[in-house]
Design a protein around this motif. Structure first.
Motif, PDB file in Angstrom:
ATOM      1  N   PHE A  96       7.783   2.855   0.185  1.00 55.42           N
ATOM      2  CA  PHE A  96       8.234   1.912   1.308  1.00 55.42           C
ATOM      3  C   PHE A  96       9.726   1.585   1.413  1.00 55.42           C
ATOM      4  CE2 PHE A  96       7.886  -2.280   3.652  1.00 55.42           C
ATOM      5  CZ  PHE A  96       7.689  -1.856   4.828  1.00 55.42           C
ATOM      6  N   ARG A 127       9.004  -2.734  -5.238  1.00 47.38           N
ATOM      7  CA  ARG A 127       7.600  -2.709  -5.188  1.00 47.38           C
ATOM      8  C   ARG A 127       6.985  -4.264  -5.151  1.00 47.38           C
ATOM      9  NH1 ARG A 127       6.737   2.531  -9.260  1.00 47.38           N
ATOM     10  NH2 ARG A 127       8.267   3.842  -8.112  1.00 47.38           N
ATOM     11  N   SER A 145       0.747  -1.332   0.138  1.00 54.10           N
ATOM     12  CA  SER A 145       0.027   0.012   0.177  1.00 54.10           C
ATOM     13  C   SER A 145       0.725   1.351   0.026  1.00 54.10           C
ATOM     14  CB  SER A 145      -0.770  -0.060   1.188  1.00 54.10           C
ATOM     15  OG  SER A 145      -0.111  -0.072   2.334  1.00 54.10           O
ATOM     16  N   ASN A 146       2.197   1.032  -0.110  1.00 56.82           N
ATOM     17  CA  ASN A 146       3.009   2.217   0.133  1.00 56.82           C
ATOM     18  C   ASN A 146       4.337   2.225  -0.922  1.00 56.82           C
ATOM     19  OD1 ASN A 146       4.581   4.411   0.776  1.00 56.82           O
ATOM     20  ND2 ASN A 146       4.870   3.676   2.949  1.00 56.82           N
ATOM     21  N   ARG A 147       4.149   2.991  -2.048  1.00 54.16           N
ATOM     22  CA  ARG A 147       5.134   2.926  -2.987  1.00 54.16           C
ATOM     23  C   ARG A 147       6.435   3.274  -2.816  1.00 54.16           C
ATOM     24  NH1 ARG A 147       3.912   3.394  -9.359  1.00 54.16           N
ATOM     25  NH2 ARG A 147       2.523   1.387  -9.458  1.00 54.16           N
TER      26      ARG A 147
END
Length: 579
Positions: free
Chosen positions: A194, A573, A190-192
């Motif tokens: 990250f 990712r 849910s977090n690019r």
């Protein structure tokens, strides 16, 4: 008076130069007597000065390394753990065994599988270097442990620690890794932006916290909110600070360290406090009978129980040591944390990047994971043993071992002869040759050179998990089409380390001193990827150049004093499979 002082200084310099020259000439004479090829270096990597030269030369030579030619000859042997970037070039130049001579001593480097196996199995003849700044003494900031001790003392550590790594522990590793991988998966997907490396380090730390000490954590919590009372760093933060600055901790007196490297000192004190607290609680639970059955024990309590049981049995000989001191138990706590957190995390990080860069390899892993979850309750069956879980992932295990061959997370394997020892090299071209090393000589098994030797691994630069699925890995060349027999083996997809000759794969070591937690690492690796890739796949970020990224990973290391780490972060990712 000033002239006399200057005279004394000049005299001291001349005396030191004469002594250095004399020592060098004497060591050259000894090297010639052995009969092996030798080369000269101002200092060698096991000297204290190497800790000064290492960061300077790594910075200065970075551009040269990126040309793809390894280290410049003049600098190579002055750098700590130079073997990874060198990829066996020194051995192709000097031979499978050669000696580096400096004024302070000699080091014999070994890249022959037969000699490496002999060194690994003869633990009483080839012991770990006793010098404070050797790579093994680097593992003793809190006390002696199973990774740093020798002889009868090592046997006591092994007898007490080994029972802790049983089937219960392996299943707990599987359960905890899958639980934390699920949390990491939701955060990552849910977090690019990250930082997956940090997430992996946190995951392996939390798994070790639970398995070793019974402490569970939730990755969704911010690190600062997870600080126990009386601590300014998390257990993870303290451990990181200690691992990355072990030379400072061992070289600099604590009183001076407190003011010169305040952050390093804080990490050391914090980790020491954490281990004191964990040890106190474990002893309290054991004495109060709160530990219950083995099925509810963690590694710490199992080790405390084992130590107590050994003490109750009494010594096998009068005056013999039978249990571990608090300092030794803390030393083992540190080595468990280091092995379970740092080495496994870095293996997973390299694997994540390679899966994103190798879509065909990832596709095979995804197919295997998909097959696993087709079975009813495949991921949650409490009746499966760890070996049954591993048997369901032969390709993933083959991939793990190929990652460890190409990126050997534990780089140096250093030993020292206790007396004159004969080493034999074997070659299809020159046959067998024997050489006798004098007592007290440092010996380093260059496992990177062995892993990149054409003699043991055809086309060694090619990363291909199929090497581990054929009956004879030395006959499998990934640059050529497989034979009918090899193709049949690959289709059967049965993983086995028996396909490679002993001494040709050294990431877990060989002989009685082989890695105690190797099954622990396999279970954690497979549990992680089987959960992470259940409904997702890995891909490189849009700004990542695949070819350049892999090239940098292979040409450079991050310069950690203990394990091989990537030189920089990579944007990887986690995306849904169908996207």
């Amino acid at each position: 008076m000033a002239s006399f002082s200057l005279f004394l200084v000049i005299l001291a310099i001349i005396a030191h130069a004469v002594y250095t020259l004399f020592s060098l000439v004497n060591n050259i004479r000894k090297a010639r007597a052995i009969g092996l090829p030798y080369t000269l270096s101002p200092i060698h990597e096991l000297e204290r000065w190497a800790y000064v030269a290492d960061p300077i030369l790594r910075w200065y030579c970075r551009g040269y390394l990126l040309q793809g030619n390894g280290w410049p000859r003049w600098a190579r042997f002055m750098i700590k753990d130079w073997h990874y970037e060198d990829k066996g070039r020194a051995h192709r130049e000097y031979g499978p065994l050669f000696i580096v001579v400096s004024p302070s001593g000699m080091v014999c480097y070994v890249a022959d599988s037969h000699a490496a196996l002999h060194i690994g199995t003869k633990r009483r003849l080839f012991v770990k270097p006793p010098d404070k700044m050797s790579n093994y003494k680097m593992l003793e900031p809190f006390g002696p442990n199973i990774g740093s001790t020798e002889g009868d003392l090592w046997k006591i550590h092994s007898r007490i620690a080994s029972p802790s790594f049983d089937e219960y522990t392996q299943k707990l590793v599987w359960t905890e890794t899958q639980r934390h991988a699920s949390t990491l998966m939701s955060m990552w997907s849910s977090n690019r932006g990250f930082e997956f490396e940090k997430g992996v380090y946190t995951l392996t730390m939390d798994v070790m916290g639970c398995v070793s000490f019974g402490q569970q954590a939730d990755q969704n919590n911010d690190e600062k909110t997870r600080l126990p009372e009386g601590h300014s760093l998390s257990l993870l933060g303290a451990l990181r600070g200690v691992i990355m600055h072990l030379p400072h901790i061992l070289l600099v007196p604590k009183a001076l360290l407190r003011y010169t490297w305040k952050g390093v000192y804080t990490a050391y004190v914090e980790l020491d406090q954490y281990m004191d607290e964990l040890l106190f609680q474990g002893m309290k639970d054991l004495s109060n009978g709160l530990d219950g059955a083995r099925s509810k024990e963690n590694l710490l309590k199992a080790m405390l129980r084992s130590s107590k049981e050994n003490e109750e049995k009494g010594p096998r000989a009068v005056g013999a040591k039978v249990s571990l001191t608090n300092e030794e138990i803390k030393g083992n706590l540190f080595i468990f944390l280091l092995a379970g957190y740092d080495t496994t995390a870095n293996t997973i990080i390299y694997a994540c990047v390679i899966l994103a860069l190798y879509p065909d390899t990832q596709s095979k892993v995804l197919d295997e994971v998909g097959e696993f979850y087709k079975g009813e309750d495949a991921g949650d069956s409490p009746n499966k043993s760890s070996s049954e879980y591993l048997a369901m992932f032969p390709y993933l295990l083959a991939f793990m071992h190929e990652i460890l061959r190409v990126f050997p997370v534990i780089i140096p394997i250093a030993r020292q002869t206790i007396s004159g020892q004969e080493l034999t090299t074997r070659s299809e071209i020159s046959g067998s040759e024997s050489f006798t090393l004098p007592g007290g000589m440092d010996v380093i098994i260059n496992n990177t050179a062995i892993h990149f030797s054409e003699s043991y691994w055809p086309s060694p630069d090619i990363l291909d998990p199929r090497r581990w699925l054929v009956r004879d890995s030395q006959a499998f060349d990934p640059s050529k089409p497989p034979t009918e027999e090899q193709e049949a083996d690959i289709q059967k997809c049965v993983f086995s380390t028996q396909s490679n000759a002993k001494g040709t794969f050294m990431s877990f070591g060989e002989g009685p001193r082989a890695c105690l937690g190797r099954n622990f690492a396999k279970v954690e690796f497979v549990a992680f990827f089987s959960r992470l890739l259940q409904n997702h796949r890995l891909e490189a970020g849009g700004d990542v150049n695949p070819r350049e990224t892999e090239r940098n990973l292979r040409l450079l290391s991050g310069g950690s004093p203990v394990t091989l780490i990537p030189p920089h972060s990579v944007d990887i990712r986690l995306v849904p499979r169908g996207s």
